[in-house]
Design a protein around this motif. Structure first.
Motif, PDB file in Angstrom:
ATOM      1  N   GLY A   1       0.802  -1.216   0.000  1.00 20.55           N
ATOM      2  CA  GLY A   1       0.000   0.000   0.000  1.00 20.55           C
ATOM      3  C   GLY A   1       0.833   1.264   0.000  1.00 20.55           C
ATOM      4  N   TYR A   2       2.132   1.125   0.224  1.00 24.17           N
ATOM      5  CA  TYR A   2       3.014   2.287   0.292  1.00 24.17           C
ATOM      6  C   TYR A   2       3.543   2.683  -1.092  1.00 24.17           C
ATOM      7  N   ALA A   3       4.003   3.919  -1.201  1.00 22.30           N
ATOM      8  CA  ALA A   3       4.758   4.333  -2.379  1.00 22.30           C
ATOM      9  C   ALA A   3       6.089   3.590  -2.407  1.00 22.30           C
ATOM     10  N   ALA A   4       6.659   3.442  -3.592  1.00 17.80           N
ATOM     11  CA  ALA A   4       7.835   2.595  -3.780  1.00 17.80           C
ATOM     12  C   ALA A   4       9.150   3.287  -3.451  1.00 17.80           C
ATOM     13  N   THR A   5       9.175   4.612  -3.380  1.00 18.92           N
ATOM     14  CA  THR A   5      10.441   5.356  -3.378  1.00 18.92           C
ATOM     15  C   THR A   5      11.438   4.916  -2.313  1.00 18.92           C
ATOM     16  N   PRO A   6      11.074   4.811  -1.020  1.00 24.19           N
ATOM     17  CA  PRO A   6      12.084   4.410  -0.035  1.00 24.19           C
ATOM     18  C   PRO A   6      12.677   3.033  -0.308  1.00 24.19           C
ATOM     19  N   THR A   7      11.846   2.099  -0.780  1.00 23.09           N
ATOM     20  CA  THR A   7      12.345   0.763  -1.061  1.00 23.09           C
ATOM     21  C   THR A   7      13.222   0.752  -2.298  1.00 23.09           C
ATOM     22  N   VAL A   8      12.877   1.551  -3.302  1.00 27.06           N
ATOM     23  CA  VAL A   8      13.762   1.700  -4.461  1.00 27.06           C
ATOM     24  C   VAL A   8      15.110   2.272  -4.026  1.00 27.06           C
ATOM     25  N   GLY A   9      15.075   3.290  -3.157  1.00 25.75           N
ATOM     26  CA  GLY A   9      16.324   3.874  -2.669  1.00 25.75           C
ATOM     27  C   GLY A   9      17.153   2.884  -1.879  1.00 25.75           C
ATOM     28  N   ALA A  10      16.502   2.101  -1.010  1.00 29.15           N
ATOM     29  CA  ALA A  10      17.227   1.102  -0.227  1.00 29.15           C
ATOM     30  C   ALA A  10      17.848   0.044  -1.133  1.00 29.15           C
ATOM     31  N   LEU A  11      17.102  -0.410  -2.139  1.00 30.67           N
ATOM     32  CA  LEU A  11      17.642  -1.379  -3.090  1.00 30.67           C
ATOM     33  C   LEU A  11      18.821  -0.808  -3.855  1.00 30.67           C
ATOM     34  N   ALA A  12      18.745   0.468  -4.211  1.00 28.91           N
ATOM     35  CA  ALA A  12      19.850   1.096  -4.946  1.00 28.91           C
ATOM     36  C   ALA A  12      21.125   1.109  -4.115  1.00 28.91           C
ATOM     37  N   TYR A  13      21.017   1.480  -2.849  1.00 27.81           N
ATOM     38  CA  TYR A  13      22.196   1.481  -1.978  1.00 27.81           C
ATOM     39  C   TYR A  13      22.740   0.061  -1.800  1.00 27.81           C
TER      40      TYR A  13
END
Length: 458
Positions: A432-444
């Motif tokens: 249900g959340y927006a993806a941005t924090p998880t995309v950022g965590a995956l990128a790091y």
């Protein structure tokens, strides 16, 4: 994401939540992530502290464990926050200030985070927040944070107005670089030891399908490229108040929500669906963004319409849910056989609709959102169903099995060891959340993995 969001198959299917709910999951292809919340938590922290995220840890009873809090306090409350929060509390729910990629005060990352990122100002609560850039750079965005630092190192070359159209490979099947059109339309070949895609779900699928020598394209021995796409179909409960000035146009659009009906946080027995939605306030923006937010039966032109808009524009807001969509075999991306872009390349084509699980979820949660709005004191309340899908994910799914996924838990292509795809396209499920924090965590996490793989650069 919440810890349980990474194990939907294990928790909801094997755990018999779907059976108790009476959910018909025919056609759905649900899989667990190959990684979990604990794998990403250190990188969530790094993303929040280097990009600058405002919030308050510990107030959402459903959030995962954290080593530290947020770097800056939550954004200030407006009338929407107050009305929503007080109504939720009276109903027994657990509202909390939404973590935002918008600074509430001036901030520069301290050591041990990347202190080279420049200080940015806090939000000034203007009326041009949603869908716009930020004139004071309070929004968490790479042009204000990591790109200036990368340029200063001299090791980063930013080539704008270019279009990559192929991932090149050598005779061993490894990625050897990319080919792109420069701003003048010339074809340029850029060699590389490692190729990383960060181009959103449509371009990830399109590039893989356009590359390679086989009929399936590149990194697609599984046949899964383009499969498993998901999105949010936001459902909005709008409320109008006769005696309260809300002024929803002031400041960021989403600053308060609750997770009581998100994921598996509530009893699904007999409901006919699994999973859920995060529910929060929205409805800001200047008048041109709200000109068509009208109750049923309201004319869309004329004196009555003008009087309605003039009076109720500052006296209303929305309670919006972001419902989770499960991956379904009938939802996918491929190449359009007819339509092409300005470079003569086939457009990516999406085949997508919301299926039974999503539609039953909307019906149930619409009553919840309307109930919140009525409890807040709104005199006129109505539901607006999804006009379109948004916040897309999937298409190059992550998994342990190369036969049913495109990349592994480090976003590394199963078939091409020096090719990485970073973004929401790798999500096996969306929450249900927006993806941005998880995309950022995956990128790091992916960047750290790549730097440790010396063999990739040999």
């Amino acid at each position: 994401f919440m810890p349980d969001d990474f194990k939907v198959y294990t928790n909801e299917v094997l755990g018999r939540v779907a059976e108790r709910a009476g959910a018909d999951l025919t056609g759905y292809d649900i899989a667990d992530w190959p990684i979990g919340y604990d794998d990403l938590e250190p990188y969530y922290e790094k993303f929040e502290w280097e990009m600058g995220v405002s919030g308050l840890a510990g107030v959402n009873p459903f959030e995962g464990p954290r080593r530290v809090g947020y770097p800056v306090p939550p954004l200030r409350e407006g009338m929407r926050n107050k009305l929503f929060a007080e109504a939720c509390e009276r109903l027994g729910y657990h509202p909390y200030p939404t973590p935002n990629g918008i600074l509430s005060q001036a901030y520069q990352p301290p050591p041990p985070y990347d202190a080279r990122i420049p200080e940015r100002k806090g939000c000034v609560y203007c009326a041009q927040c949603n869908n716009y850039g930020c004139h004071v750079q309070a929004k968490t965005a790479s042009p204000f944070t990591v790109i200036p630092v990368a340029l200063e190192t001299g090791n980063f070359d930013l080539r704008t107005r270019c279009k990559v159209f192929r991932i090149d490979t050598d005779d061993r099947g490894r990625a050897s670089g990319v080919s792109y059109f420069d701003p003048d339309g010339n074809v340029v070949e850029q060699p590389a030891s490692v190729v990383i895609l960060g181009a959103y779900i449509y371009e990830h699928a399109r590039l893989l399908l356009l590359s390679g020598t086989g009929e399936r394209g590149l990194a697609n021995s599984s046949g899964m490229v383009g499969k498993g796409i998901t999105a949010h179909g936001d459902v909005r409960a709008t409320g109008l108040f006769d005696d309260v000035i809300v002024n929803g146009f002031i400041g960021p659009n989403s600053a308060m929500r609750m997770d009581d009906f998100n994921g598996n946080n509530f009893d699904h027995a007999g409901l006919g669906f699994i999973r859920g939605a995060t529910i929060g306030i929205s409805g800001g923006g200047p008048p041109l963004e709200r000109y068509d937010v009208l109750p049923p039966g309201m004319p869309r032109w004329g004196a009555e319409y003008k009087e309605f808009l003039a009076y109720y524009y500052p006296r209303g807001f929305d309670v919006t849910m972001h419902p989770e969509t499960l991956p379904h075999r009938d939802n996918y991306l491929d190449l359009d056989p007819v339509h092409k872009d300005e470079w003569g390349l086939p457009l990516p084509r999406s085949t997508f609709r919301f299926h039974e699980n999503e539609q039953r979820m909307w019906k149930y949660l619409s009553e919840i959102t309307q109930g919140i709005m009525r409890e807040a004191g709104a005199k006129h309340v109505w539901i607006t169903p999804p006009a379109r899908a948004s916040r897309w994910a999937g298409g190059t799914l992550m998994g342990d099995d190369p036969k049913s996924s495109v990349v592994n838990g480090y976003c590394q292509a199963h078939d091409v060891e020096n090719l990485f795809l970073v973004g929401a396209s790798v999500f096996p499920t969306v929450t249900g959340y927006a993806a941005t924090p998880t995309v950022g965590a995956l990128a790091y996490r992916t960047a750290e993995f790549i730097t440790k793989q010396g063999s990739l650069f040999g």
